[in-house]
Design an enzyme around this catalytic site. Structure first.
Site, PDB file in Angstrom:
ATOM      1  N   HIS A 272      26.952  32.691 -14.009  1.00 19.59           N
ATOM      2  CA  HIS A 272      25.929  32.553 -13.474  1.00 19.59           C
ATOM      3  C   HIS A 272      25.518  33.554 -12.110  1.00 19.59           C
ATOM      4  O   HIS A 272      24.812  33.381 -11.377  1.00 19.59           O
ATOM      5  CB  HIS A 272      25.443  31.112 -12.605  1.00 19.59           C
ATOM      6  CG  HIS A 272      25.227  30.154 -13.831  1.00 19.59           C
ATOM      7  ND1 HIS A 272      25.647  28.757 -13.395  1.00 19.59           N
ATOM      8  CD2 HIS A 272      24.533  30.053 -14.785  1.00 19.59           C
ATOM      9  CE1 HIS A 272      25.203  27.901 -14.527  1.00 19.59           C
ATOM     10  NE2 HIS A 272      24.532  28.532 -15.462  1.00 19.59           N
TER      11      HIS A 272
ATOM     12  N   GLU B  52      16.692  35.689 -13.215  1.00 21.42           N
ATOM     13  CA  GLU B  52      17.830  36.645 -13.488  1.00 21.42           C
ATOM     14  C   GLU B  52      17.209  37.724 -14.609  1.00 21.42           C
ATOM     15  O   GLU B  52      17.707  38.774 -14.419  1.00 21.42           O
ATOM     16  CB  GLU B  52      18.751  35.664 -14.708  1.00 21.42           C
ATOM     17  CG  GLU B  52      19.465  34.726 -13.768  1.00 21.42           C
ATOM     18  CD  GLU B  52      19.885  33.471 -14.593  1.00 21.42           C
ATOM     19  OE1 GLU B  52      21.293  33.484 -14.926  1.00 21.42           O
ATOM     20  OE2 GLU B  52      19.208  32.633 -14.810  1.00 21.42           O
TER      21      GLU B  52
ATOM     22  N   ASN C 296      18.048  38.556 -24.087  1.00 17.56           N
ATOM     23  CA  ASN C 296      19.472  37.528 -23.903  1.00 17.56           C
ATOM     24  C   ASN C 296      19.726  37.043 -25.100  1.00 17.56           C
ATOM     25  O   ASN C 296      18.863  36.063 -25.612  1.00 17.56           O
ATOM     26  CB  ASN C 296      18.869  36.562 -22.798  1.00 17.56           C
ATOM     27  CG  ASN C 296      19.813  35.549 -22.526  1.00 17.56           C
ATOM     28  OD1 ASN C 296      20.914  35.520 -23.109  1.00 17.56           O
ATOM     29  ND2 ASN C 296      19.436  34.618 -21.669  1.00 17.56           N
TER      30      ASN C 296
ATOM     31  N   GLY D 220      20.745  23.847 -13.509  1.00 15.99           N
ATOM     32  CA  GLY D 220      20.254  23.808 -14.578  1.00 15.99           C
ATOM     33  C   GLY D 220      20.923  23.087 -15.552  1.00 15.99           C
ATOM     34  O   GLY D 220      21.563  22.130 -15.140  1.00 15.99           O
TER      35      GLY D 220
ATOM     36  N   ARG E 297      28.390  18.951 -20.150  1.00 21.24           N
ATOM     37  CA  ARG E 297      29.770  19.216 -19.843  1.00 21.24           C
ATOM     38  C   ARG E 297      30.448  18.527 -18.613  1.00 21.24           C
ATOM     39  O   ARG E 297      29.835  18.076 -17.596  1.00 21.24           O
ATOM     40  CB  ARG E 297      30.062  20.935 -19.281  1.00 21.24           C
ATOM     41  CG  ARG E 297      29.484  21.761 -20.323  1.00 21.24           C
ATOM     42  CD  ARG E 297      29.545  23.227 -20.054  1.00 21.24           C
ATOM     43  NE  ARG E 297      28.748  23.931 -20.656  1.00 21.24           N
ATOM     44  CZ  ARG E 297      28.060  25.034 -20.124  1.00 21.24           C
ATOM     45  NH1 ARG E 297      28.060  25.445 -18.754  1.00 21.24           N
ATOM     46  NH2 ARG E 297      27.151  25.631 -20.818  1.00 21.24           N
TER      47      ARG E 297
ATOM     48  N   ARG F 206      21.491  40.969 -21.135  1.00 23.90           N
ATOM     49  CA  ARG F 206      22.568  40.098 -20.550  1.00 23.90           C
ATOM     50  C   ARG F 206      23.938  39.934 -21.390  1.00 23.90           C
ATOM     51  O   ARG F 206      23.662  39.572 -22.461  1.00 23.90           O
ATOM     52  CB  ARG F 206      21.828  38.565 -20.551  1.00 23.90           C
ATOM     53  CG  ARG F 206      22.739  37.672 -19.869  1.00 23.90           C
ATOM     54  CD  ARG F 206      22.203  36.101 -20.143  1.00 23.90           C
ATOM     55  NE  ARG F 206      23.300  35.243 -19.361  1.00 23.90           N
ATOM     56  CZ  ARG F 206      23.495  34.088 -19.914  1.00 23.90           C
ATOM     57  NH1 ARG F 206      22.777  33.627 -21.163  1.00 23.90           N
ATOM     58  NH2 ARG F 206      24.365  33.349 -19.416  1.00 23.90           N
TER      59      ARG F 206
END
Ligand code: AMP
Length: 403
Positions: free
Chosen positions: A180, A384, A7, A210, A241, A91
């Site tokens: 996600h 994941e 990742n 998360g 955010r 990923r």
């Protein structure tokens, strides 16, 4: 079989070595501060202590070289020979409309991922750098791409279109993609296993909470709606955010505060959310530590759970009912206060928490609803990396991808 899961971020490479047949991780770690002073490799073999090594790591290729050398090292390694790695699973953040599932990475796939850079300018270039470096270092084994957006490609047009001129969708791909996806897919599948019913018979709402937060409505094992949109900025309140807001605010603030595009982007992505409202922290643990003493921390928490409650209600409406609500991610798995405040007052739609079960701390999948609750409420720790390793194995073996 061993899969190296990568990742790759702009200045970091996270990795795991996983045996997908046994669903077991042999080692995991992260290289941070790539291209900066004081780069650090943190490595944890599953059966030994974590180690930290620092040095100069100028680019992603060098970072992956470091990873391979520690995986092979006498004291901290988990393999004897590079050839023991059978495949690499990458990923990839944005697959646009081109990918509705994981794929073997070919030159054509790389071209498509490059085309999606416009949609994810911060992520796809780093993902491509990781793919390029790993292919150079491990050229003789298959590399597989697993996309954050793929699971949500099943959304119908009425869920993914914005109320904008249709030509903008056709010309620039302006639509909701969702993110996600790998986590929502894992959690919904494990929720169905936990309940002991086929996923095709269930209406599930998955809440991935998360640093980034999103929620998905899943019917027949397929995502029919999700809260993140064209970018991961839309939807729930997050650490830094904003989530949903009136788009006219941006134009107004840019004019009032004399902000340029970059500043506005930074404000929405880095200085908003829990951080922006509380003025304290983007970290839910710190918000909760101060929940009773600091009114702004409480306000940030209340905005977070109120918005999540509204989304759960709207997704129950979209699904025409709900059998299961599953929580995951650092906040979803650990914060009993977020779960309790979000689901309070939802008894009218058959949601009743067991307060004691909700408070229990555990790393395991568990049910936290009251025995009289019509809706099952579960906590399902996400994984994941395991999904990436399993998809990689299935593609390499030519098996169909399980959901
Ligand atoms: P993730 O991005 O999934 O690693 O989640 C990070 C978020 O989980 C941060 O906001 C953390 O504060 C939050 N988190 C982790 N542990 C806890 C906890 N015990 N209680 C509340 N929030 C937590």
């Amino acid at each position: 079989m061993l899969v190296l899961v990568l990742n790759t971020g702009s200045s970091s490479v996270k990795y795991q070595v996983i045996n997908p047949e046994e669903k077991k991780a042999l080692a995991k770690g992260v290289v941070e501060r790539i291209g900066m002073a004081g780069a650090v490799l943190t490595h944890k073999p599953f059966d030994r202590d974590e180690v930290k090594l620092s040095g100069e790591i100028i680019d992603h290729k060098m970072a992956i070289e470091y990873v391979l050398s520690i995986l092979l090292s006498k004291n901290h390694g988990v393999i004897q020979n590079k050839n023991e790695i059978d495949a690499v699973g990458h990923r990839v953040v944005h697959g646009g409309e081109a990918f509705s599932g994981s794929v073997l990475i070919t030159d054509e796939v790389i071209k498509e991922v490059r085309r999606c850079i416009d949609f994810a300018p911060l992520h796809n270039p780093s993902n491509l750098r990781g793919i390029d470096a790993a292919k150079q270092l491990l050229p003789n084994i298959p590399h597989v791409g697993v996309f954050d957006t793929a699971f949500h490609q099943s959304m119908p047009p009425h869920a993914y279109l914005y109320g904008l001129p249709y030509v903008l969708y056709k010309r620039h791909g302006i639509r909701r993609y969702g993110f996600h996806g790998t986590s929502h897919r894992y959690v919904s599948k494990h929720a169905a296993w936990f309940i002991g019913k086929p996923i095709e018979s269930l209406k599930i709402i998955t809440c991935h909470l998360g640093n980034g937060c999103s929620i998905a409505a899943i019917e027949n094992g397929k995502s029919i709606d999700t809260s993140m949109g064209f970018t991961p900025l839309e939807g729930l309140l997050m650490g830094t955010r904003s989530g949903d807001m009136d788009p006219a605010i941006i134009l107004h603030i840019m004019s009032k505060e004399e902000l340029g595009m970059n500043d506005a982007n930074t404000m929405l992505n880095k200085h908003s959310g829990l951080q922006g409202i509380s003025g304290l922290s983007s970290d839910m643990r710190e918000i909760e530590n101060d929940y009773h003493e600091n009114s702004r921390a409480k306000l940030a928490h209340d905005v977070f759970t109120y918005r999540l409650k509204k989304y759960i209600g709207s997704y129950a409406a979209a699904l025409g009912g709900v059998d299961c609500i599953a929580f995951t991610g650092g906040i979803g798995e650990n914060s009993d206060l977020v779960r309790a405040n979000t689901l309070s007052g939802m008894e009218y739609m058959g949601v009743r928490l067991d307060q004691e079960k909700n408070k229990l701390r555990s790393k395991e999948e568990r049910a936290i609803h009251h025995e009289n609750s019509a809706v099952q409420v579960l906590v399902i720790p996400t994984n994941e990396e395991l999904v990436i390793a399993l998809d990689t194995m299935r593609i390499v073996k030519g098996e169909p991808l399980a959901i």
